[in-house]
Write a protein that holds these residues in place. Structure first.
Motif, PDB file in Angstrom:
ATOM      1  N   ALA A 110      10.763 -62.836 -21.111  1.00  0.00           N
ATOM      2  CA  ALA A 110      10.405 -64.171 -21.606  1.00  0.00           C
ATOM      3  C   ALA A 110       8.906 -64.412 -21.478  1.00  0.00           C
ATOM      4  O   ALA A 110       8.282 -65.027 -22.341  1.00  0.00           O
ATOM      5  N   LEU A 111       8.324 -63.897 -20.417  1.00  0.00           N
ATOM      6  CA  LEU A 111       6.904 -64.137 -20.166  1.00  0.00           C
ATOM      7  C   LEU A 111       6.003 -63.227 -20.995  1.00  0.00           C
ATOM      8  O   LEU A 111       4.786 -63.417 -21.019  1.00  0.00           O
ATOM      9  N   ALA A 112       6.604 -62.246 -21.657  1.00  0.00           N
ATOM     10  CA  ALA A 112       5.783 -61.284 -22.404  1.00  0.00           C
ATOM     11  C   ALA A 112       5.152 -61.925 -23.641  1.00  0.00           C
ATOM     12  O   ALA A 112       4.242 -61.362 -24.231  1.00  0.00           O
ATOM     13  N   ASP A 113       5.647 -63.077 -24.039  1.00  0.00           N
ATOM     14  CA  ASP A 113       5.153 -63.697 -25.264  1.00  0.00           C
ATOM     15  C   ASP A 113       4.109 -64.770 -24.944  1.00  0.00           C
ATOM     16  O   ASP A 113       4.349 -65.662 -24.125  1.00  0.00           O
ATOM     17  N   PRO A 114       2.946 -64.706 -25.597  1.00  0.00           N
ATOM     18  CA  PRO A 114       1.871 -65.651 -25.260  1.00  0.00           C
ATOM     19  C   PRO A 114       2.232 -67.107 -25.548  1.00  0.00           C
ATOM     20  O   PRO A 114       1.826 -68.007 -24.803  1.00  0.00           O
ATOM     21  N   THR A 115       2.979 -67.348 -26.628  1.00  0.00           N
ATOM     22  CA  THR A 115       3.363 -68.737 -26.923  1.00  0.00           C
ATOM     23  C   THR A 115       4.277 -69.273 -25.819  1.00  0.00           C
ATOM     24  O   THR A 115       4.137 -70.422 -25.373  1.00  0.00           O
ATOM     25  N   ARG A 116       5.205 -68.429 -25.368  1.00  0.00           N
ATOM     26  CA  ARG A 116       6.109 -68.888 -24.306  1.00  0.00           C
ATOM     27  C   ARG A 116       5.344 -69.132 -23.009  1.00  0.00           C
ATOM     28  O   ARG A 116       5.644 -70.060 -22.259  1.00  0.00           O
ATOM     29  N   ARG A 117       4.350 -68.308 -22.745  1.00  0.00           N
ATOM     30  CA  ARG A 117       3.540 -68.566 -21.544  1.00  0.00           C
ATOM     31  C   ARG A 117       2.804 -69.893 -21.676  1.00  0.00           C
ATOM     32  O   ARG A 117       2.704 -70.665 -20.721  1.00  0.00           O
ATOM     33  N   ALA A 118       2.298 -70.148 -22.876  1.00  0.00           N
ATOM     34  CA  ALA A 118       1.573 -71.405 -23.095  1.00  0.00           C
ATOM     35  C   ALA A 118       2.523 -72.598 -22.960  1.00  0.00           C
ATOM     36  O   ALA A 118       2.144 -73.650 -22.425  1.00  0.00           O
ATOM     37  N   ILE A 119       3.749 -72.430 -23.447  1.00  0.00           N
ATOM     38  CA  ILE A 119       4.728 -73.516 -23.310  1.00  0.00           C
ATOM     39  C   ILE A 119       4.988 -73.801 -21.828  1.00  0.00           C
ATOM     40  O   ILE A 119       5.026 -74.965 -21.404  1.00  0.00           O
ATOM     41  N   LEU A 120       5.131 -72.742 -21.049  1.00  0.00           N
ATOM     42  CA  LEU A 120       5.370 -72.943 -19.614  1.00  0.00           C
ATOM     43  C   LEU A 120       4.193 -73.649 -18.953  1.00  0.00           C
ATOM     44  O   LEU A 120       4.374 -74.540 -18.117  1.00  0.00           O
ATOM     45  N   ALA A 121       3.005 -73.223 -19.347  1.00  0.00           N
ATOM     46  CA  ALA A 121       1.824 -73.866 -18.762  1.00  0.00           C
ATOM     47  C   ALA A 121       1.804 -75.351 -19.118  1.00  0.00           C
ATOM     48  O   ALA A 121       1.457 -76.200 -18.283  1.00  0.00           O
ATOM     49  N   GLU A 163       2.694 -67.000  -2.962  1.00  0.00           N
ATOM     50  CA  GLU A 163       2.205 -67.541  -4.217  1.00  0.00           C
ATOM     51  C   GLU A 163       2.876 -68.871  -4.500  1.00  0.00           C
ATOM     52  O   GLU A 163       4.081 -69.005  -4.430  1.00  0.00           O
ATOM     53  N   GLY A 164       2.139 -69.836  -4.841  1.00  0.00           N
ATOM     54  CA  GLY A 164       2.708 -71.142  -5.091  1.00  0.00           C
ATOM     55  C   GLY A 164       2.687 -71.510  -6.552  1.00  0.00           C
ATOM     56  O   GLY A 164       2.225 -70.757  -7.401  1.00  0.00           O
ATOM     57  N   PHE A 165       3.196 -72.659  -6.781  1.00  0.00           N
ATOM     58  CA  PHE A 165       3.274 -73.158  -8.136  1.00  0.00           C
ATOM     59  C   PHE A 165       1.884 -73.291  -8.753  1.00  0.00           C
ATOM     60  O   PHE A 165       1.701 -73.138  -9.956  1.00  0.00           O
ATOM     61  N   ASP A 166       0.912 -73.571  -7.896  1.00  0.00           N
ATOM     62  CA  ASP A 166      -0.441 -73.747  -8.406  1.00  0.00           C
ATOM     63  C   ASP A 166      -1.033 -72.454  -8.943  1.00  0.00           C
ATOM     64  O   ASP A 166      -2.055 -72.466  -9.625  1.00  0.00           O
ATOM     65  N   ARG A 167      -0.396 -71.319  -8.638  1.00  0.00           N
ATOM     66  CA  ARG A 167      -0.914 -70.063  -9.162  1.00  0.00           C
ATOM     67  C   ARG A 167      -0.266 -69.708 -10.488  1.00  0.00           C
ATOM     68  O   ARG A 167      -0.366 -68.575 -10.947  1.00  0.00           O
ATOM     69  N   LEU A 168       0.406 -70.672 -11.077  1.00  0.00           N
ATOM     70  CA  LEU A 168       1.125 -70.398 -12.322  1.00  0.00           C
ATOM     71  C   LEU A 168       0.224 -69.784 -13.387  1.00  0.00           C
ATOM     72  O   LEU A 168       0.555 -68.773 -13.994  1.00  0.00           O
ATOM     73  N   GLU A 169      -0.924 -70.381 -13.562  1.00  0.00           N
ATOM     74  CA  GLU A 169      -1.824 -69.889 -14.603  1.00  0.00           C
ATOM     75  C   GLU A 169      -2.185 -68.431 -14.374  1.00  0.00           C
ATOM     76  O   GLU A 169      -2.215 -67.632 -15.298  1.00  0.00           O
ATOM     77  N   GLU A 170      -2.443 -68.150 -13.110  1.00  0.00           N
ATOM     78  CA  GLU A 170      -2.846 -66.786 -12.776  1.00  0.00           C
ATOM     79  C   GLU A 170      -1.715 -65.810 -13.092  1.00  0.00           C
ATOM     80  O   GLU A 170      -1.927 -64.738 -13.643  1.00  0.00           O
ATOM     81  N   LEU A 171      -0.503 -66.228 -12.737  1.00  0.00           N
ATOM     82  CA  LEU A 171       0.651 -65.384 -13.036  1.00  0.00           C
ATOM     83  C   LEU A 171       0.767 -65.153 -14.537  1.00  0.00           C
ATOM     84  O   LEU A 171       0.924 -64.032 -15.001  1.00  0.00           O
ATOM     85  N   LEU A 172       0.673 -66.228 -15.261  1.00  0.00           N
ATOM     86  CA  LEU A 172       0.890 -66.114 -16.695  1.00  0.00           C
ATOM     87  C   LEU A 172      -0.161 -65.210 -17.325  1.00  0.00           C
ATOM     88  O   LEU A 172       0.130 -64.432 -18.222  1.00  0.00           O
ATOM     89  N   ALA A 173      -1.371 -65.309 -16.843  1.00  0.00           N
ATOM     90  CA  ALA A 173      -2.415 -64.444 -17.376  1.00  0.00           C
ATOM     91  C   ALA A 173      -2.091 -62.985 -17.080  1.00  0.00           C
ATOM     92  O   ALA A 173      -2.303 -62.109 -17.909  1.00  0.00           O
ATOM     93  N   ARG A 174      -1.564 -62.775 -15.889  1.00  0.00           N
ATOM     94  CA  ARG A 174      -1.288 -61.398 -15.492  1.00  0.00           C
ATOM     95  C   ARG A 174      -0.068 -60.832 -16.213  1.00  0.00           C
ATOM     96  O   ARG A 174       0.127 -59.626 -16.269  1.00  0.00           O
ATOM     97  N   MET A 175       0.774 -61.719 -16.690  1.00  0.00           N
ATOM     98  CA  MET A 175       2.004 -61.252 -17.315  1.00  0.00           C
ATOM     99  C   MET A 175       1.802 -60.766 -18.735  1.00  0.00           C
ATOM    100  O   MET A 175       2.760 -60.543 -19.451  1.00  0.00           O
ATOM    101  N   ALA A 176       0.582 -60.651 -19.142  1.00  0.00           N
ATOM    102  CA  ALA A 176       0.319 -60.234 -20.517  1.00  0.00           C
ATOM    103  C   ALA A 176       0.674 -58.763 -20.693  1.00  0.00           C
ATOM    104  O   ALA A 176      -0.180 -57.915 -20.850  1.00  0.00           O
ATOM    105  N   VAL A 177       1.959 -58.492 -20.681  1.00  0.00           N
ATOM    106  CA  VAL A 177       2.419 -57.113 -20.819  1.00  0.00           C
ATOM    107  C   VAL A 177       3.023 -56.939 -22.206  1.00  0.00           C
ATOM    108  O   VAL A 177       3.447 -57.905 -22.821  1.00  0.00           O
ATOM    109  N   PRO A 178       3.055 -55.726 -22.685  1.00  0.00           N
ATOM    110  CA  PRO A 178       3.647 -55.488 -24.004  1.00  0.00           C
ATOM    111  C   PRO A 178       5.106 -55.927 -24.009  1.00  0.00           C
ATOM    112  O   PRO A 178       5.826 -55.680 -23.049  1.00  0.00           O
ATOM    113  N   ALA A 179       5.528 -56.581 -25.067  1.00  0.00           N
ATOM    114  CA  ALA A 179       6.919 -57.048 -25.146  1.00  0.00           C
ATOM    115  C   ALA A 179       7.853 -55.852 -25.331  1.00  0.00           C
ATOM    116  O   ALA A 179       7.455 -54.836 -25.865  1.00  0.00           O
TER     117      ALA A 179
END
Lengths: 148, 160
Positions: A21-32, B144-160
């Motif tokens: 679910a997190l692999a998609d940039p739009t979904r990450r943006a939605i979560l943010a 890791e707390g909720f406040d690190r959400l952005e950091e997590l999301l940035a790091r999760m940029a993995v190929p689908a």
């Protein structure tokens, strides 16, 4: 690390669904966006330049992964960020990250020490040897005296 | 510092790890291949590492132990399939959960200027094995707390 390995087979987790679910940039943006508060689908359509059906599909994926829940208030469906699964996923990554950072920081230190020794050996010949006698081992913990 | 790049793609039991070092590839290969060097960095700081067996050749095996201050020992072993500076392939098994063998492939890429990128590609037998490998439990101090959400999301940029 010990507990890390002990836990290896104890749980079949849904982390994969979360990572998918997190692999998609739009979904990450939605979560943010949802981290700042619950939102209706219409609230999410405008900032993301994506059609409403597309947003709905993304929300379904996030819901299936347990990352959000959705409730109906009056006629609008509100999406709500579920923090716990995200926290699990964060911890998973952070744990693994810390494990590897520590390991590689130690490797950094070792490589720096080896390079310093190689430099010192180039300047002063022969190099003073530690208390240990020379062996066939190319390396010992503090000093080295063989090829490089 | 987050210098270690880790990705765990969805749907496949892989983990890819990448890290750049300020050292030439041949030196890093030595740190990975010579047991007297390996034991200086591979284990967690608080654990003593004892290498019992290290036969670096195709078909050769290794075994090492991490010992905690209370004297508990945790053994790991595997087999080398390829051992060259271009390509190190080996199996990896924690003796506490026998049968869950992973396959690791390492490569050392010369970046020029005395820098080297080390890549590790680990293949597990299933996604569950992979995720269980690093499941929460040893994460003390990693809060890791909720406040690190952005950091997590940035790091999760993995190929689908």
């Amino acid at each position: 690390m010990v507990a890390l390995y002990n836990r290896m087979v104890m749980e079949a987790t849904d982390l994969d669904a979360i990572f998918g679910a997190l692999a998609d940039p739009t979904r990450r943006a939605i979560l943010a966006r949802l981290a700042t508060g619950d939102a209706k689908v219409a609230d999410l359509v405008a900032p993301f330049h994506v059609s409403q059906p597309a947003i709905s599909r993304h929300l379904k994926v996030l819901e299936a992964a347990g990352l959000i829940s959705r409730s109906r208030r009056a006629t609008a469906r509100l999406s709500h960020l579920e923090a716990d699964p995200l926290r699990d996923a964060t911890e998973w990554l952070a744990t693994y990250q810390a494990f590897w950072d520590e390991r590689y920081d130690q490797l950094d230190e070792l490589l720096a020490a080896l390079q310093r020794q190689a430099l010192a050996r180039g300047r002063t010949d022969p190099e003073p040897v530690d208390d240990e006698p020379p062996t066939d081992q190319p390396i010992n913990r503090k000093g080295r005296k063989s090829d490089g | 510092m987050g210098k270690t790049q880790i990705s765990a793609p969805g749907g496949v039991p892989f983990i890819d790890i990448s890290r750049d070092f300020d050292a030439p590839a041949d030196l890093i290969y030595r740190a990975y291949s010579e047991p007297d060097l390996v034991k200086q960095w591979l284990g967690p700081r608080r654990l003593e590492m004892v290498i019992e067996q290290w036969d670096l050749r195709d078909g050769g095996s290794y075994r090492y132990i991490h010992r905690d201050p209370a004297g508990n020992e945790f053994g790991f072993h595997g087999v080398f399939h390829s051992a060259s500076p271009d390509n190190m392939v080996q199996t990896f098994e924690f003796e506490g959960v026998p049968g869950h063998v992973a396959l690791d492939k390492l490569s050392f890429e010369d970046l020029g200027g005395g820098r080297t990128r080390v890549r590790t590609h680990s293949v597990y037998q299933s996604v569950e094995d992979r995720d269980g490998m690093v499941q929460s439990g040893m994460g003390e101090g990693v809060n890791e707390g909720f406040d690190r959400l952005e950091e997590l999301l940035a790091r999760m940029a993995v190929p689908a």
